[in-house]
Design an enzyme around this catalytic site. Structure first.
Site, PDB file in Angstrom:
ATOM      1  CB  SER A 140      19.649 -59.288 -11.297  1.00  0.00           C
ATOM      2  OG  SER A 140      18.893 -59.754 -10.197  1.00  0.00           O
ATOM      3  CE1 TYR A 165      18.593 -64.223 -13.494  1.00  0.00           C
ATOM      4  CE2 TYR A 165      18.468 -63.453 -11.223  1.00  0.00           C
ATOM      5  CZ  TYR A 165      18.230 -63.256 -12.566  1.00  0.00           C
ATOM      6  OH  TYR A 165      17.645 -62.088 -12.997  1.00  0.00           O
ATOM      7  CE  LYS A 169      20.574 -61.580 -15.826  1.00  0.00           C
ATOM      8  NZ  LYS A 169      19.990 -60.666 -16.803  1.00  0.00           N
TER       9      LYS A 169
END
Ligand SMILES: NC(=O)c1ccc[n+]([C@@H]2O[C@H](COP(=O)([O-])OP(=O)(O)OC[C@H]3O[C@@H](n4cnc5c(N)ncnc54)[C@H](OP(=O)(O)O)[C@@H]3O)[C@@H](O)[C@H]2O)c1
Length: 296
Positions: A140, A165, A169
């Site tokens: 991402s 998050y 990633k």
């Protein structure tokens, strides 16, 4: 676009019942691949299978029960694979959570699912991976949002869910680049790819799959100049998994403005996720956290 015929190839997609994972399955199946759908819900997997079959009547599909938030579940899934796998797309992901949210094993939900779950899966699938297998980690743009400290990868966190998050990633991507280094000279390859900014309301509709209300879809139309649907978001990932011009250690993403949308192209990953020192330390920390070890 490099789109070879995939007949005879078997590809596992995690999180295959929704969003980008679903579109990877449909695109791969339409080119003749046999696709294993790694899903934690039998019902949602069946909906996805029916949707693919509606568009690719001769699709060769198999559902593999897989909960990446459970180390026992991952071990069961890996041992259920009794056929050679040519590629694995590590797509399943939790995109938001509270600091208290945990996997079955008490690990942070996002790091535990997005990174540690996939590492445990690939380690235990190793005997079934083909000599020229590819592993694609779905990364991402958010991998740049947080510092990656292997010593604190399972530590409690505070603050923004988006930052955590991003950390999960970044860790998954660093794992893939470390796998690339460890597999050097073996014939296997490990790559990263990201879908850009891919949203449900711009995605082609499929029965039973979430794509937003009619109003949401209408309101989203003008945003198409900046972002894209999840059908298009799957393109760089499928490219990384199948194209002859994609090589181990590559990172693929959309080529448009800010990498939010557009045709697949090679993009730049952060120095942190490409660092061999970080990759090696993260690997050890992950093996310690999961109790799962790579054979090779
Ligand atoms: N959309 C974007 O713009 C974007 C941008 C950058 C990266 N990504 C990455 O792309 C991937 C797919 O994103 P998306 O937008 O398609 O997300 P999505 O629509 O929310 O789909 C996520 C998928 O992951 C599965 N999943 C979640 N936890 C799981 C678990 N414990 N075990 C097995 N499967 C699990 C979900 O299954 P359930 O239906 O069972 O929950 C679902 O199939 C993610 O890794 C995300 O981080 C997305």
């Amino acid at each position: 676009m490099d789109a070879p015929d995939l007949r005879g190839r078997t590809i596992l997609v995690t999180g295959a019942n929704a969003g980008i994972g679903y579109w990877c399955v449909e695109k791969l199946a339409s080119r003749g691949a046999r696709v294993l759908l790694g899903c934690r819900s039998a019902e949602r997997a069946a909906t996805a299978v029916a949707a693919v079959q509606g568009h690719v009547p001769d699709a060769d599909l198999r559902v593999l029960p897989l909960d990446l938030g459970s180390l026992d579940g991952i071990a069961r899934a890996a041992s259920a694979v009794d056929e050679s796998i040519d590629a694995v797309i590590c797509n399943a992901g939790v995109k938001a959570a509270t600091p208290e949210a945990r996997t079955t094993d008490g690990l942070d939900l996002m790091v535990g699912t997005n990174f540690l779950g996939h590492l445990a899966l690939i380690a235990q699938l190793d005997p079934m991976l083909a000599a020229d297998a590819r592993v694609v980690a779905v990364g991402s743009l958010a991998h740049r949002f947080a510092a990656l400290d292997p010593a604190r990868i399972t530590a409690p966190w505070r603050g923004s869910s988006l930052r955590q998050y991003g950390r999960s990633k970044a860790a998954l991507m660093a794992f893939a680049f470390e796998l690339d280094r460890r597999w050097s000279g073996t014939g296997r390859s490990a790559l990263c790819a990201h879908p850009g900014y891919a949203v449900d309301p711009l995605t082609a509709e499929r029965p039973g799959l979430v794509t937003g209300s009619r109003l949401m879809r209408a309101l989203a139309v003008p945003t198409r100049v900046i972002v894209q649907g999840k059908d298009d978001g799957a393109r760089p990932i499928v490219h990384a998994a199948t194209a002859t011009d994609a090589a181990s250690g590559d990172y693929w993403g959309p080529g448009g403005l800010l990498e939010f949308r557009g045709a697949p192209t090679r993009v730049v990953a952060s120095d942190a996720v490409r660092s061999p020192a970080t990759g090696a330390a993260l690997w050890s920390a992950a093996e310690a956290a999961t109790g799962v070890r790579f054979a090779s």
